[in-house]
Structures are given as C-alpha cells and as structure tokens.
Design an enzyme around this catalytic site. Structure first.
Site, PDB file in Angstrom:
ATOM      1  N   ASP A 217       1.970  -3.946  -9.624  1.00 50.36           N
ATOM      2  CA  ASP A 217       1.730  -5.287 -10.160  1.00 50.36           C
ATOM      3  C   ASP A 217       2.059  -5.368 -11.647  1.00 50.36           C
ATOM      4  O   ASP A 217       2.693  -6.305 -12.122  1.00 50.36           O
ATOM      5  CB  ASP A 217       0.260  -5.687  -9.943  1.00 50.36           C
ATOM      6  CG  ASP A 217      -0.160  -5.538  -8.492  1.00 50.36           C
ATOM      7  OD1 ASP A 217       0.731  -5.413  -7.629  1.00 50.36           O
ATOM      8  OD2 ASP A 217      -1.375  -5.538  -8.222  1.00 50.36           O
TER       9      ASP A 217
ATOM     10  N   GLY B  58      -4.193 -12.628  -3.941  1.00 48.71           N
ATOM     11  CA  GLY B  58      -3.286 -11.519  -3.649  1.00 48.71           C
ATOM     12  C   GLY B  58      -1.966 -11.648  -4.391  1.00 48.71           C
ATOM     13  O   GLY B  58      -0.952 -11.085  -3.992  1.00 48.71           O
TER      14      GLY B  58
ATOM     15  N   HIS C  47       0.817  -1.220   0.000  1.00 45.58           N
ATOM     16  CA  HIS C  47       0.000   0.000   0.000  1.00 45.58           C
ATOM     17  C   HIS C  47       0.851   1.270   0.000  1.00 45.58           C
ATOM     18  O   HIS C  47       0.406   2.311   0.457  1.00 45.58           O
ATOM     19  CB  HIS C  47      -0.997   0.000   1.170  1.00 45.58           C
ATOM     20  CG  HIS C  47      -1.957  -1.153   1.087  1.00 45.58           C
ATOM     21  ND1 HIS C  47      -3.001  -1.173   0.211  1.00 45.58           N
ATOM     22  CD2 HIS C  47      -1.978  -2.346   1.737  1.00 45.58           C
ATOM     23  CE1 HIS C  47      -3.649  -2.337   0.325  1.00 45.58           C
ATOM     24  NE2 HIS C  47      -3.041  -3.055   1.235  1.00 45.58           N
TER      25      HIS C  47
ATOM     26  N   GLU D  31      -6.921  -1.637 -15.648  1.00 45.94           N
ATOM     27  CA  GLU D  31      -7.410  -2.000 -14.314  1.00 45.94           C
ATOM     28  C   GLU D  31      -7.968  -0.785 -13.570  1.00 45.94           C
ATOM     29  O   GLU D  31      -9.030  -0.842 -12.969  1.00 45.94           O
ATOM     30  CB  GLU D  31      -6.276  -2.649 -13.514  1.00 45.94           C
ATOM     31  CG  GLU D  31      -6.753  -3.267 -12.240  1.00 45.94           C
ATOM     32  CD  GLU D  31      -5.902  -4.445 -11.765  1.00 45.94           C
ATOM     33  OE1 GLU D  31      -6.116  -4.896 -10.659  1.00 45.94           O
ATOM     34  OE2 GLU D  31      -5.016  -4.899 -12.520  1.00 45.94           O
TER      35      GLU D  31
ATOM     36  N   ASP E  82       2.452   1.961  -3.016  1.00 51.71           N
ATOM     37  CA  ASP E  82       2.622   2.355  -4.427  1.00 51.71           C
ATOM     38  C   ASP E  82       1.639   3.435  -4.881  1.00 51.71           C
ATOM     39  O   ASP E  82       1.914   4.155  -5.835  1.00 51.71           O
ATOM     40  CB  ASP E  82       2.614   1.147  -5.381  1.00 51.71           C
ATOM     41  CG  ASP E  82       1.286   0.428  -5.491  1.00 51.71           C
ATOM     42  OD1 ASP E  82       0.398   0.644  -4.640  1.00 51.71           O
ATOM     43  OD2 ASP E  82       1.136  -0.375  -6.438  1.00 51.71           O
TER      44      ASP E  82
ATOM     45  N   SER F  14      -3.121 -12.035 -10.145  1.00 54.59           N
ATOM     46  CA  SER F  14      -3.585 -12.735 -11.342  1.00 54.59           C
ATOM     47  C   SER F  14      -4.122 -11.711 -12.343  1.00 54.59           C
ATOM     48  O   SER F  14      -4.031 -11.910 -13.552  1.00 54.59           O
ATOM     49  CB  SER F  14      -4.665 -13.758 -10.985  1.00 54.59           C
ATOM     50  OG  SER F  14      -5.714 -13.148 -10.265  1.00 54.59           O
TER      51      SER F  14
HETATM   52  C1  GLA Z   1      -3.004  -4.287  -5.097  1.00 51.82           C
HETATM   53  C2  GLA Z   1      -2.738  -3.153  -6.069  1.00 51.82           C
HETATM   54  C3  GLA Z   1      -1.277  -2.748  -5.985  1.00 51.82           C
HETATM   55  C4  GLA Z   1      -0.903  -2.385  -4.538  1.00 51.82           C
HETATM   56  C5  GLA Z   1      -1.277  -3.536  -3.611  1.00 51.82           C
HETATM   57  C6  GLA Z   1      -1.049  -3.199  -2.160  1.00 51.82           C
HETATM   58  O1  GLA Z   1      -2.279  -5.423  -5.482  1.00 51.82           O
HETATM   59  O2  GLA Z   1      -3.019  -3.560  -7.392  1.00 51.82           O
HETATM   60  O3  GLA Z   1      -1.047  -1.648  -6.844  1.00 51.82           O
HETATM   61  O4  GLA Z   1      -1.529  -1.196  -4.167  1.00 51.82           O
HETATM   62  O5  GLA Z   1      -2.640  -3.902  -3.773  1.00 51.82           O
HETATM   63  O6  GLA Z   1       0.298  -3.003  -1.897  1.00 51.82           O
END
Ligand code: GLA
Length: 383
Positions: free
Chosen positions: A170, A122, A38, A158, A40, A125
């Site tokens: 991600d 988490g 959390h 997304e 990013d 995917s």
């Molecule tokens: C999800 C979001 C990422 C990041 C994480 C938490 O995976 O897609 O961008 O914010 O939660 O670190």
C-alpha cells in the site's frame, strides 16, 4: 452541491481551526490492488494501481502536536511519547515517531487532513494518510525524503507503531503510482516494474467496514508464518511461501493441516495469477484480466477465507450481468470489490448489481470509477 477538492478543504480547515496558514501540503492516493492479495507479506508479487482519490496533509509549525480532520473537525492533541492514540491520529503519531527515529521530525506540528479516499473500504486510506503525513512532516522539518525512505517510514508507522502487520504494497503504490499504469512490485526482491493499465476501474463498496485493528490480517500472517516453518522442514531453502513452485503444491498440501493447507494454496495460486495478469495486461486484454480476477476472488473466498457475503454477491452478480470480472480487493473481511466491464455493458452491470444487492441486503451499494493515477506529490497551498 459543489464539492471542493481535498486540497482546498484541508487548507481551509487548517485556517479555520488554527487561525493561521499551513506552510506545507502533500497528498497521496489510496490504492486498488488488481491482483496479488495477501502475497506481499509472503514474498510474492502484487499489482496495485493508485486511485484518483487522495488524502492531503497540510501542516505548520508548533511546539506540540495537534491534529484535525475534515471528518469531524475536532482538534486532537497528542504527545510522541506515551500510549499510542487508538484512533486515526495514531497513524500520524506513528509517522512522527518514525521520522524522529531517523532524525527528520519537526519539533511539533499543527496538522489538518482531508481526504476523498473512503475509510475502511479496503482502499488503503491508512497508507494514503501515512505517506502524505510523512512527506508533509518531513518537509516541515526542512527535509525531503527519497521515495524508498518515504515507503519505509510509512510502512514502519503502520506495522511497528500502529501494529497492523501487512506488507509494503500500500505504501509502495502510494509513493510510486503513475497514471494509466499498474505497478508490479516483487516483494521478495523489492523490484518494481510498470505495466500498462489503460482501462477504467469500477469500485463497488460492500458497505461493510473492515477494521484491520480487528486482527484478522495479523492472524493470517501468523498462519502463513506457521505454514512456512513447517514447509522449511522439507524445503530448507524456501525463503517465502510465494517461492514454492506450483508443481510442489500438492506435496506441500500433504504436509500441512487445515487451514494452513488452504492458506498456502491461495498464496501459490495467487502468485501465478499475478504473473498471468501481467502477461494479459501487456497485450491490454482487459477481458482476460477479468477472468483472472474472478478466479482470484474464488481463492479468497474458499482458501484464504477473507471474503464476505456482500462481496461474493457483487462478484457473482457483476459477472452474471456481463462484466469481464470482479473480485474483492484489499485485506478483505468487508471493503470493496473492483470490477472491469466493457463500456457497452456498464449500465446493465451497475443496475443489475445494485438491484441484486438491494434485494438481498436491503440497501444500495456505493459505486464509482477511477483510472490509474499518480503517487505522492506536493500540493500548492493557494486556496
Ligand atoms: C492490507 C495490507 C497490505 C496487503 C493487503 C492484502 O492492505 O496493508 O500490505 O497485505 O492487506 O493483500
């Protein structure tokens, strides 16, 4: 049972369903974030690695849009205009719309997807799907996307199209992942730096599926934006929460109501943990990294309130049975725990966690391991 690779699975599925052969195939990995959760979307650093598990998207030309996945083999048709499909095809429709926006979409496509990345665990995917989808559909249109554009198309699909407002971690690791390295991504400046990640990473799934469409992530993001707004009254040049110096944290907390106070505390302490993690990984000290993971988990549990009872138990049990450390990875509210343990403790740790978990929740958690792997790539089409 013989397991065939997702690449062969997708090609076969395409062939069976569409009675022809696909012309492009691109795969992208899921990810596990070592530390920096959390941060990013708060301008902070993250330290993800790409999984060995991947999603493959194969495609061939068509007039309209047809999608099939190996999960259920059901063909779904969709248009690019109109309402966004609310299931997995929405991610690919989002990608196609974003490609269209920059003039790189094919006129239509038949698409088959297969994956070894667990869904809703988490482990991103969704980014594996959007990155592989963007690479595949652009190639079908005769275009190649440079890495930055690939991240951009997948992230916008997304965030803007599906409406889950995370950061860009991600998609970035799904594009830039490399074997035996973690990626330090400074989201404030956009810089990337590779850091050695020599060990095997264990993933223990909580079995609690987190659906980001449930809105918790968007809610946290709003809380962080609200906190930043208030802190700017005191520090007008503060661009991101993660830029708040640790030395100003107490003063910042005094200005904020709950729960914003704890959200900021997580972001600031987590930012410091990423910096420390990079230092210990440069010395390849996985035991020290383990201790940082445990602190990170506690911060998610107490301050960010994104953990769940299953993850808390796995972390506690893993450490009690001799792991170097563990923590919930990814957005949270379910998903998976990443765990690091010395080889000579591994059996005891995995057995101990399975027994403790079964005693409390009446089932065994699924666990598996990965090394840091490579990012998006074109796949051979031979089956
Ligand atoms: C999800 C979001 C990422 C990041 C994480 C938490 O995976 O897609 O961008 O914010 O939660 O670190």
């Amino acid at each position: 049972m013989i397991r065939i690779s997702p690449a062969r699975q997708a090609v076969r599925l395409y062939h069976e369903v569409f009675a022809s052969d696909p012309v492009v195939a691109v795969s992208a990995p899921g990810r596990v974030n070592l530390i920096g959760e959390h941060t990013d979307y708060n301008g902070g650093p993250v330290l993800p690695v790409a999984l060995q598990r991947r999603t493959i998207v194969v495609a061939g030309p068509a007039d309209g849009w047809e999608f099939v996945s190996s999960v259920d083999g059901v063909v779904r048709r969709a248009g690019l205009a109109g309402a966004m499909p609310r299931e997995w095809t929405g991610y690919l429709v989002g990608v196609a719309r974003e490609l269209e926006r920059i003039g790189r979409a094919p006129a239509g496509a038949r698409v088959a997807v297969a994956s070894s990345v667990p869904i809703g665990a988490g482990l991103s995917s969704s980014a594996a799907l959007t990155v592989a989808g963007a690479g595949s559909l652009a190639r079908l249109a005769g275009r190649r996307l440079d890495p930055a554009t690939l991240v951009d198309v997948a992230s916008r699909a997304e965030h803007e199209q599906v409406g889950v407002r995370g950061g860009r971690m991600d998609q970035t690791i799904a594009v830039y992942g490399r074997r035996d390295t973690a990626l330090l991504f400074e989201t404030g400046s956009g810089t990337l730096r590779r850091v050695p990640m020599p060990g095997r990473i264990w993933i223990i799934e909580t079995g609690v599926s987190h659906k980001l469409t449930g809105g918790e992530l968007n809610e946290r993001r709003r809380e962080c934006e609200a906190a930043l707004g208030r802190l700017r009254e005191r520090w007008p040049s503060l661009n991101f929460l993660a830029d708040l110096p640790a030395g100003d944290l107490a003063a910042a907390e005094a200005l904020l109501p709950e729960p914003l106070r704890r959200r900021v505390r997580h972001v600031v302490t987590e930012t410091a943990r990423v910096r420390l993690a990079v230092e210990v990984l440069e010395r390849r000290d996985l035991a020290a990294l383990g201790a940082i993971l445990v602190e990170g988990h506690e911060s998610l549990r107490r301050d960010y309130e994104s953990s769940c009872a299953e993850a808390d138990l796995i972390v506690e049990s893993a450490v009690a049975h001799g792991a170097w450390g563990a923590r919930l990875t990814g957005a949270g509210w379910g998903g998976a725990v990443l765990m690091l343990a010395p080889d000579d403790r591994l059996r005891d740790v995995l057995r101990g966690v399975a027994a403790d978990f079964a005693a409390r929740f009446g089932r065994k958690p699924v666990s598996w391991s990965t090394r840091a792997a490579g990012g998006v790539r074109r796949e051979a089409l031979g089956s």
